[in-house]
Design a protein around this motif. Structure first.
Motif, mmCIF file in Angstrom:
data_model
loop_
_atom_site.group_PDB
_atom_site.id
_atom_site.type_symbol
_atom_site.label_atom_id
_atom_site.label_comp_id
_atom_site.label_asym_id
_atom_site.label_seq_id
_atom_site.Cartn_x
_atom_site.Cartn_y
_atom_site.Cartn_z
ATOM 1 N N MET A 1 0.636 -1.108 -0.183
ATOM 2 C CA MET A 1 -0.430 0.138 0.226
ATOM 3 C C MET A 1 1.017 1.505 0.263
ATOM 4 S SD MET A 1 -3.255 1.050 2.824
ATOM 5 C CE MET A 1 -3.875 -0.601 2.544
ATOM 6 N N GLN A 2 0.445 1.820 -0.772
ATOM 7 C CA GLN A 2 1.373 3.010 -0.891
ATOM 8 C C GLN A 2 0.952 4.342 0.147
ATOM 9 O OE1 GLN A 2 1.602 4.850 -4.982
ATOM 10 N NE2 GLN A 2 1.931 7.592 -4.272
ATOM 11 N N LYS A 3 2.244 4.689 0.800
ATOM 12 C CA LYS A 3 1.937 5.883 1.486
ATOM 13 C C LYS A 3 2.462 7.264 1.347
ATOM 14 C CE LYS A 3 4.068 3.916 5.515
ATOM 15 N NZ LYS A 3 4.853 3.767 6.698
ATOM 16 N N LEU A 4 1.867 7.829 2.214
ATOM 17 C CA LEU A 4 1.504 9.574 0.928
ATOM 18 C C LEU A 4 2.453 10.602 1.242
ATOM 19 C CD1 LEU A 4 -0.799 12.028 0.203
ATOM 20 C CD2 LEU A 4 -1.380 12.446 2.788
ATOM 21 N N ALA A 5 2.252 10.959 0.628
ATOM 22 C CA ALA A 5 3.918 12.177 1.376
ATOM 23 C C ALA A 5 3.388 13.465 1.190
ATOM 24 C CB ALA A 5 5.057 11.658 0.190
ATOM 25 N N LEU A 6 3.140 14.102 2.537
ATOM 26 C CA LEU A 6 2.239 14.899 2.931
ATOM 27 C C LEU A 6 3.995 15.967 3.031
ATOM 28 C CD1 LEU A 6 -0.135 16.540 2.933
ATOM 29 C CD2 LEU A 6 -0.666 15.613 5.660
ATOM 30 N N HIS A 7 3.351 17.104 2.292
ATOM 31 C CA HIS A 7 4.219 18.377 3.085
ATOM 32 C C HIS A 7 3.805 19.488 3.394
ATOM 33 C CE1 HIS A 7 8.049 15.568 2.655
ATOM 34 N NE2 HIS A 7 7.240 15.284 1.559
ATOM 35 N N ASP A 177 -3.696 6.921 10.530
ATOM 36 C CA ASP A 177 -2.630 7.399 10.794
ATOM 37 C C ASP A 177 -1.364 7.045 10.603
ATOM 38 O OD1 ASP A 177 -2.873 5.250 11.869
ATOM 39 O OD2 ASP A 177 -2.866 5.787 13.938
ATOM 40 N N ASN A 178 -0.621 5.908 9.341
ATOM 41 C CA ASN A 178 0.769 5.707 9.292
ATOM 42 C C ASN A 178 0.962 6.071 8.160
ATOM 43 O OD1 ASN A 178 1.709 3.636 11.487
ATOM 44 N ND2 ASN A 178 0.300 2.289 10.859
ATOM 45 N N TYR A 179 0.376 6.997 7.690
ATOM 46 C CA TYR A 179 -0.017 7.755 6.268
ATOM 47 C C TYR A 179 -0.367 6.997 5.128
ATOM 48 C CZ TYR A 179 1.577 12.145 8.578
ATOM 49 O OH TYR A 179 1.490 12.769 9.379
ATOM 50 N N GLU A 180 -0.596 5.768 4.734
ATOM 51 C CA GLU A 180 -1.414 4.657 3.899
ATOM 52 C C GLU A 180 -2.768 5.456 3.771
ATOM 53 O OE1 GLU A 180 0.415 2.017 3.423
ATOM 54 O OE2 GLU A 180 2.036 1.464 4.609
ATOM 55 N N ILE A 181 -2.316 5.199 1.894
ATOM 56 C CA ILE A 181 -3.452 5.376 1.225
ATOM 57 C C ILE A 181 -4.202 4.772 1.250
ATOM 58 C CG2 ILE A 181 -3.838 6.645 -0.672
ATOM 59 C CD1 ILE A 181 -1.421 7.742 -0.958
ATOM 60 N N LEU A 182 -5.713 4.736 2.126
ATOM 61 C CA LEU A 182 -6.586 3.819 1.499
ATOM 62 C C LEU A 182 -7.440 4.335 0.498
ATOM 63 C CD1 LEU A 182 -7.234 4.563 5.615
ATOM 64 C CD2 LEU A 182 -6.085 2.725 4.583
ATOM 65 N N TYR A 183 -7.855 5.293 -0.165
ATOM 66 C CA TYR A 183 -8.657 5.784 -1.405
ATOM 67 C C TYR A 183 -8.256 7.359 -1.948
ATOM 68 C CZ TYR A 183 -13.388 6.496 -2.900
ATOM 69 O OH TYR A 183 -14.593 7.836 -3.919
ATOM 70 N N HIS A 184 -7.949 7.142 -3.147
ATOM 71 C CA HIS A 184 -7.613 7.477 -3.833
ATOM 72 C C HIS A 184 -9.003 8.176 -4.945
ATOM 73 C CE1 HIS A 184 -3.954 9.607 -6.108
ATOM 74 N NE2 HIS A 184 -4.841 10.943 -5.898
ATOM 75 N N LYS A 185 -8.856 9.402 -4.883
ATOM 76 C CA LYS A 185 -9.962 10.208 -6.260
ATOM 77 C C LYS A 185 -9.446 10.781 -7.081
ATOM 78 C CE LYS A 185 -13.109 6.246 -6.990
ATOM 79 N NZ LYS A 185 -12.806 5.087 -8.088
#
Length: 206
Positions: A1-7, A177-185
């Motif tokens: 599962m891809q993690k979100l890189a939030l900056h 809370d581990n920045y794992e992307i659960l849903y993306h549109k």
């Protein structure tokens, strides 16, 4: 599962606290669809789910860099000021400024501005390539050089938008809370479908 890189740097409105579920709305101020459709939708989601989901609106820039700026985002947040194509679209509906409140927190995407940011960005893009670890050492070096050349051609690099390889705005991302992307549109999505998805995740993680 891809993690979100939030900056992002400082928040321009409200506060953001990481929860088990988090919703990221990525928009540009020069994006009519983000204002006509995206913000009203996220306001609705925020009203319904804010107890269970932490929300953040992230203003970004992948084009029209003279308009999609932190300064114009601040004008939006503080005065409901709209610009560019967004202003034209809303003026056609009889509005000189944004007629709705923005109920959720807002931040500005971090702009890459040094070699340390660049190196982190290169490593991140390598890490999300599923084949990178199977490359030979020489292939890995060539791939990193290719990624570096791609970054160096960009006029401005908005880190969250670029590192997550987003397709455009508006983009809607649910992550844990581990920045794992659960849903993306990306783009226009059915609100009932999205609400059902959020309810399902809330129920699962409660």
């Amino acid at each position: 599962m891809q993690k979100l890189a939030l900056h992002y740097n400082n928040l321009l409105k409200g506060s953001f606290e990481l929860k088990k579920l988090n919703f990221l709305f990525v928009f540009q101020v020069n994006c009519p669809g983000c204002f006509l459709y995206g913000i009203p939708l996220v306001n609705k989601l925020y009203k319904e789910f804010q107890k269970d989901i932490s929300f953040l609106g992230l203003s970004t820039a992948f084009e029209n860099f003279d308009l999609n700026t932190a300064a114009n985002t601040k004008l939006l947040v503080n005065n409901n000021t709209i610009i560019g194509h967004t202003k034209k679209a809303l003026k056609n509906q009889g509005f000189d400024e944004y007629p709705y409140t923005i109920d959720f927190p807002i931040a500005m995407d971090k702009i890459m501005n040094n070699s340390e940011d660049l190196e982190k960005a290169i490593l991140h893009i390598c890490s999300i390539n599923p084949n990178y670890t199977s490359f030979s050492y020489r292939e890995q070096l060539l791939f990193k050089a290719h990624v570096k050349a791609y970054f160096e051609k960009l006029e401005i690099i908005s880190m969250t938008f670029t590192l997550n390889q987003l397709k455009g705005t508006p983009s809607f991302i649910l992550f844990d809370d581990n920045y794992e992307i659960l849903y993306h549109k990306f783009g226009h999505i059915d609100s009932n479908e999205l609400i059902a998805q959020l309810k399902s995740f809330v129920k699962t993680l409660s």
